[in-house]
Design a protein around this motif. Structure first.
Motif, PDB file in Angstrom:
ATOM      1  N   TRP A   1       0.800  -1.221  -0.073  1.00  0.00           N
ATOM      2  CA  TRP A   1      -0.115   0.094   0.162  1.00  0.00           C
ATOM      3  C   TRP A   1       0.851   1.215  -0.085  1.00  0.00           C
ATOM      4  CZ3 TRP A   1      -0.697   4.192   3.107  1.00  0.00           C
ATOM      5  CH2 TRP A   1      -1.852   5.067   2.709  1.00  0.00           C
ATOM      6  N   LEU A   2       1.907   1.325   0.751  1.00  0.00           N
ATOM      7  CA  LEU A   2       2.830   2.328   0.807  1.00  0.00           C
ATOM      8  C   LEU A   2       3.534   2.654  -0.547  1.00  0.00           C
ATOM      9  CD1 LEU A   2       4.574   1.600   4.378  1.00  0.00           C
ATOM     10  CD2 LEU A   2       3.109   3.770   3.822  1.00  0.00           C
ATOM     11  N   SER A   3       4.059   1.573  -1.163  1.00  0.00           N
ATOM     12  CA  SER A   3       4.499   1.246  -2.490  1.00  0.00           C
ATOM     13  C   SER A   3       3.676   2.280  -3.571  1.00  0.00           C
ATOM     14  CB  SER A   3       4.900   0.245  -2.952  1.00  0.00           C
ATOM     15  OG  SER A   3       5.313   0.066  -4.278  1.00  0.00           O
ATOM     16  N   TRP A   4       2.546   1.674  -3.452  1.00  0.00           N
ATOM     17  CA  TRP A   4       1.167   2.257  -4.267  1.00  0.00           C
ATOM     18  C   TRP A   4       0.797   3.667  -4.091  1.00  0.00           C
ATOM     19  CZ3 TRP A   4      -4.636   1.281  -3.492  1.00  0.00           C
ATOM     20  CH2 TRP A   4      -5.219   1.869  -4.653  1.00  0.00           C
ATOM     21  N   LYS A   5       0.812   3.830  -2.855  1.00  0.00           N
ATOM     22  CA  LYS A   5      -0.048   5.315  -2.546  1.00  0.00           C
ATOM     23  C   LYS A   5       0.970   6.148  -2.077  1.00  0.00           C
ATOM     24  CE  LYS A   5      -4.597   4.819  -1.985  1.00  0.00           C
ATOM     25  NZ  LYS A   5      -5.594   5.859  -2.563  1.00  0.00           N
ATOM     26  N   CYS A   6       2.085   5.975  -1.628  1.00  0.00           N
ATOM     27  CA  CYS A   6       3.284   6.863  -1.027  1.00  0.00           C
ATOM     28  C   CYS A   6       4.331   6.811  -1.925  1.00  0.00           C
ATOM     29  CB  CYS A   6       3.438   6.724   0.122  1.00  0.00           C
ATOM     30  SG  CYS A   6       2.093   6.633   1.374  1.00  0.00           S
ATOM     31  N   GLY A   7       4.586   6.072  -2.883  1.00  0.00           N
ATOM     32  CA  GLY A   7       5.769   6.071  -4.024  1.00  0.00           C
ATOM     33  C   GLY A   7       6.796   5.520  -3.224  1.00  0.00           C
TER      34      GLY A   7
ATOM     35  N   ASP B   1     -17.350  -2.138  -4.597  1.00  0.00           N
ATOM     36  CA  ASP B   1     -18.608  -1.434  -4.870  1.00  0.00           C
ATOM     37  C   ASP B   1     -18.784  -0.526  -6.055  1.00  0.00           C
ATOM     38  OD1 ASP B   1     -16.284   0.377  -4.784  1.00  0.00           O
ATOM     39  OD2 ASP B   1     -17.043   1.454  -2.732  1.00  0.00           O
ATOM     40  N   GLY B   2     -18.215  -1.025  -7.066  1.00  0.00           N
ATOM     41  CA  GLY B   2     -18.057  -0.419  -8.384  1.00  0.00           C
ATOM     42  C   GLY B   2     -17.124   0.775  -8.677  1.00  0.00           C
ATOM     43  N   GLY B   3     -16.416   1.228  -7.507  1.00  0.00           N
ATOM     44  CA  GLY B   3     -15.489   2.289  -7.742  1.00  0.00           C
ATOM     45  C   GLY B   3     -14.216   2.080  -8.528  1.00  0.00           C
ATOM     46  N   VAL B   4     -13.981   3.077  -9.133  1.00  0.00           N
ATOM     47  CA  VAL B   4     -12.582   2.695 -10.123  1.00  0.00           C
ATOM     48  C   VAL B   4     -11.368   2.804  -9.205  1.00  0.00           C
ATOM     49  CG1 VAL B   4     -11.283   3.421 -12.066  1.00  0.00           C
ATOM     50  CG2 VAL B   4     -13.716   3.582 -12.355  1.00  0.00           C
ATOM     51  N   ILE B   5     -10.334   1.928  -9.367  1.00  0.00           N
ATOM     52  CA  ILE B   5      -9.051   1.717  -8.683  1.00  0.00           C
ATOM     53  C   ILE B   5      -8.159   2.408  -9.362  1.00  0.00           C
ATOM     54  CG2 ILE B   5      -7.359   0.575  -7.646  1.00  0.00           C
ATOM     55  CD1 ILE B   5      -9.220  -1.852  -7.556  1.00  0.00           C
ATOM     56  N   ASP B   6      -7.652   3.724  -8.824  1.00  0.00           N
ATOM     57  CA  ASP B   6      -6.585   4.528  -9.653  1.00  0.00           C
ATOM     58  C   ASP B   6      -5.126   3.688  -9.617  1.00  0.00           C
ATOM     59  OD1 ASP B   6      -5.017   6.324 -10.825  1.00  0.00           O
ATOM     60  OD2 ASP B   6      -5.474   8.020  -9.437  1.00  0.00           O
ATOM     61  N   PRO B   7      -4.746   3.499 -10.884  1.00  0.00           N
ATOM     62  CA  PRO B   7      -3.543   2.647 -11.113  1.00  0.00           C
ATOM     63  C   PRO B   7      -2.272   3.441 -10.418  1.00  0.00           C
ATOM     64  CG  PRO B   7      -4.078   3.826 -13.072  1.00  0.00           C
ATOM     65  CD  PRO B   7      -5.168   3.985 -12.255  1.00  0.00           C
ATOM     66  N   ALA B   8      -2.244   4.656 -10.350  1.00  0.00           N
ATOM     67  CA  ALA B   8      -1.152   5.233  -9.599  1.00  0.00           C
ATOM     68  C   ALA B   8      -1.412   6.744  -9.107  1.00  0.00           C
ATOM     69  CB  ALA B   8      -0.050   5.800 -10.762  1.00  0.00           C
ATOM     70  N   PRO B   9      -2.159   6.701  -7.950  1.00  0.00           N
ATOM     71  CA  PRO B   9      -2.558   7.889  -7.371  1.00  0.00           C
ATOM     72  C   PRO B   9      -1.357   8.914  -7.026  1.00  0.00           C
ATOM     73  CG  PRO B   9      -2.482   6.227  -5.786  1.00  0.00           C
ATOM     74  CD  PRO B   9      -2.255   5.591  -7.218  1.00  0.00           C
ATOM     75  N   PRO B  10      -1.678  10.120  -7.170  1.00  0.00           N
ATOM     76  CA  PRO B  10      -0.633  11.176  -6.844  1.00  0.00           C
ATOM     77  C   PRO B  10      -0.595  11.424  -5.583  1.00  0.00           C
ATOM     78  CG  PRO B  10      -2.581  12.500  -7.605  1.00  0.00           C
ATOM     79  CD  PRO B  10      -2.893  10.932  -7.787  1.00  0.00           C
TER      80      PRO B  10
END
Length: 446
Positions: free
Chosen positions: A77-83, A390-399
Motif C-alpha cells: 500500500w505504501l509503495s502504491w500510495k506513497c511512492g 462497490d464499483g468504484g474505479v481503482i486508480d493505477p497510480a494515485p498522486p
C-alpha cells in the motif's frame, strides 16, 4: 569595478549584467553557518513528522486499512500510495510496530531528539525494560556508533541464546482435509535440511515479490543472501517454488524430459483433483484461466478420456502480453514473476483468447479476482479498468501531495537532532560488555 583593488577580506559571490555584489568572508561564513542551523532544524522537524507518520502507520496496519485488491501487505500500500520501494515500506512498518510498546523512545522521536536512522537501529534491541538506556544512548551517541553498538549487542545475545536442544526428526507428510478440502502438510526435518529449504523458500519469495528486473550490479552478495530473512508464512513461497519446479523442463526423477503438469478431472460440470476434493466454482474458473491444464473426462470415477494438454494462450500472445504489461497489472501490485494470462471475460464463460480480453495477473491477484475481491472491465483496444467491489474505479497510480508548511512545529528545538557527543572514540568491546550486563537477555527483538 576593478576586482584587483578589492579588500582581501572581500569575495565576489554573485553578479549580473549591471552590478557585482560582494560579501566579506566573515559574512559568507555566517551565512553558511545559518544554512547549517536550518538544515539541523529541518532534520529535527523531519524526525518529528516521521514519528507522527509511524504512529499513524502502526494504527493503520493493525486495522488492516491497507487491505484491498492487489495489495498484499501494508508495504505494498505504501509503495502504491506513497511512492516508496517495497523494502522501505517493510522497514517503516517494522519500526512502526516496534515503537508501540516503547513510549519513551516514541516521545523523544516526536520531539525531534532521535532521527529515524537511530530509531530504526535501536528498535532492534530495545524492550520496555531497557528502553530508558536505549533512549539515552540515542540522544548522546552519533548514528554510526549506535549501529556498531547494536550489532555488537545482537551478536553477544545470539551467542548466548544459541544453546537449544536438537529436536527429534520426523518425516514430512500430507493429506487432504476432509472437511475443507485443503491440502495439509505436517512434519519435521533435520536442521541442515530445513536450512536448505528455507534458503530456497527465501529466494522463491523474493522472486514472487519481484517488481522489477534485476541488474547485474544489483546482484546480491553471498553475505547479503545469507542475511535475508525467510518469510513468516512460507505457503506462498512454497507455491512459487512448486511453479519453478513445474516449469523446469526436465523431470529429474524420471528423466522423461517433460515438465510437471496438473491433471483435473471433469465430472458433472465440476472440476476435481485426482484423489482430492471438488473445486469450488471460483477455483474452477481460476484453473480454466491458466495457460496449462489437462481436463480428463470421467464417469463413475473411471477415466474415459485423459484429454490433450491445451495451451489456452499461444506463445506469441504470451510474448505480446509480457511486452505490453511486464508485470501484474493490478494497481499497487507490480509483481513480475509467476504471472497468469487472465481472461477478463472468463474463458469458461465464452471469453475469447485475444489481447483485448487478456491481462497479466500474479497468482495472488488472480485468485483474489476469481473470489470476487475486485473486478476488471475490458474497455477495448487493450485498455482495462479495475473496480472495487462497490464499483468504484481503482486508480493505477494515485498522486502524492504534501504540505510542508503545515508540518513545521514551533516546539521542536533547532538543535534537537544534534547528539550530545563529545567526540570520544567508541571502545566497542567495553561498551557492549557494560551495556549487555544491564540488559534483559531477551532484549533482541529482530
Amino acid at each position: 569595478m576593478d576586482t584587483n583593488k578589492l579588500d582581501t577580506n572581500k569575495l565576489v559571490i554573485d553578479h549580473d549584467s549591471d552590478t557585482e555584489q560582494v560579501m566579506s568572508v566573515a559574512d559568507k561564513r555566517e551565512a553558511v553557518d545559518n544554512i547549517g542551523v536550518e538544515i539541523c532544524a529541518l532534520a529535527g522537524q523531519i524526525a518529528a513528522a516521521t514519528a507522527r507518520f509511524l504512529t499513524l502507520l502502526a494504527d493503520f496496519d493493525e486495522q488492516r486499512g491497507w487491505a484491498g485488491p492487489g495489495l498484499h501487505s501494508c508495504a505494498h500500500w505504501l509503495s502504491w500510495k506513497c511512492g516508496m520501494s517495497l523494502h522501505t515500506g517493510r522497514e517503516y512498518v517494522r519500526v512502526a510496530k516496534a515503537l508501540r510498546p516503547l513510549p519513551q523512545m516514541r516521545k523523544a522521536f516526536e520531539q525531534g531528539e532521535l532521527s529515524y536512522s537511530k530509531v530504526r537501529t535501536l528498535t532492534r534491541v530495545a524492550t520496555p525494560t531497557n528502553e530508558k538506556q536505549m533512549v539515552r544512548l540515542g540522544r548522546e551517541a552519533p548514528a554510526s556508533q549506535i549501529d556498531r553498538l547494536t550489532a555488537g549487542l545482537r551478536k553477544v545475545t545470539d551467542n548466548e541464546s544459541g544453546k537449544s536442544k536438537a529436536p527429534e526428526r520426523f518425516q514430512v507428510r500430507w493429506h487432504w482435509d476432509a472437511d475443507t478440502g485443503d491440502f495439509v502438510i505436517k512434519g519435521r526435518l533435520a536442521a541442515q535440511d530445513g536450512a536448505r529449504i528455507l534458503a530456497v523458500l527465501t529466494t522463491a519469495e523474493q522472486e514472487r515479490n519481484r517488481t522489477e528486473s534485476p541488474s547485474q550490479e544489483d546482484e546480491p552478495t553471498t553475505e547479503q543472501n545469507a542475511a535475508k530473512k525467510p518469510p513468516g508464512d512460507i505457503g506462498p513461497a512454497l507455491l512459487a517454488m512448486a511453479e519453478i519446479a513445474a516449469t523446469a523442463g526436465v523431470n529429474t526423477a524420471t528423466r522423461a524430459g517433460t515438465s510437471a503438469e496438473v491433471v483435473f478431472f471433469h465430472e458433472h460440470d465440476n472440476l476435481r483433483i485426482p484423489g482430492g476434493p471438488v473445486l469450488t466454482d471460483s477455483d474452477s474458473e481460476e484453473v480454466l484461466c491458466n495457460a496449462h491444464l489437462r481436463l480428463a473426462k470421467t464417469k463413475k470415477q473411471c477415466v474415459l478420456n485423459l484429454g490433450r494438454k491445451t495451451r489456452v494462450t499461444s506463445h506469441k500472445q504470451m510474448l505480446a502480453l509480457n511486452y505490453r504489461d511486464g508485470s501484474c497489472r493490478t494497481p499497487g501490485c507490480g509483481r513480475t514473476r509467476f504471472l497468469h494470462a487472465h481472461h477478463v471475460r472468463f474463458w469458461g464463460r465464452g471469453g475469447e483468447t485475444n489481447l483485448d480480453n487478456l491481462i497479466m495477473l500474479c497468482g495472488t491477484c488472480h485468485r483474489a479476482l476469481h473470489r470476487g475481491q475486485f473486478t476488471i472491465t475490458a474497455l477495448g483496444d487493450q485498455q482495462f479498468e479495475f473496480h472495487n467491489t462497490d464499483g468504484g474505479v481503482i486508480d493505477p497510480a494515485p498522486p502524492t501531495e504534501g504540505f510542508a508548511d503545515q508540518l513545521l512545529r514551533g516546539d521542536i528545538r533547532d538543535d534537537a537532532i544534534i547528539p550530545r557527543w563529545g567526540g570520544d572514540p567508541l571502545h566497542l568491546d567495553h561498551a557492549v560488555s557494560v551495556i549487555f550486563d544491564g540488559l534483559d537477555r531477551e532484549s533482541v527483538l529482530v
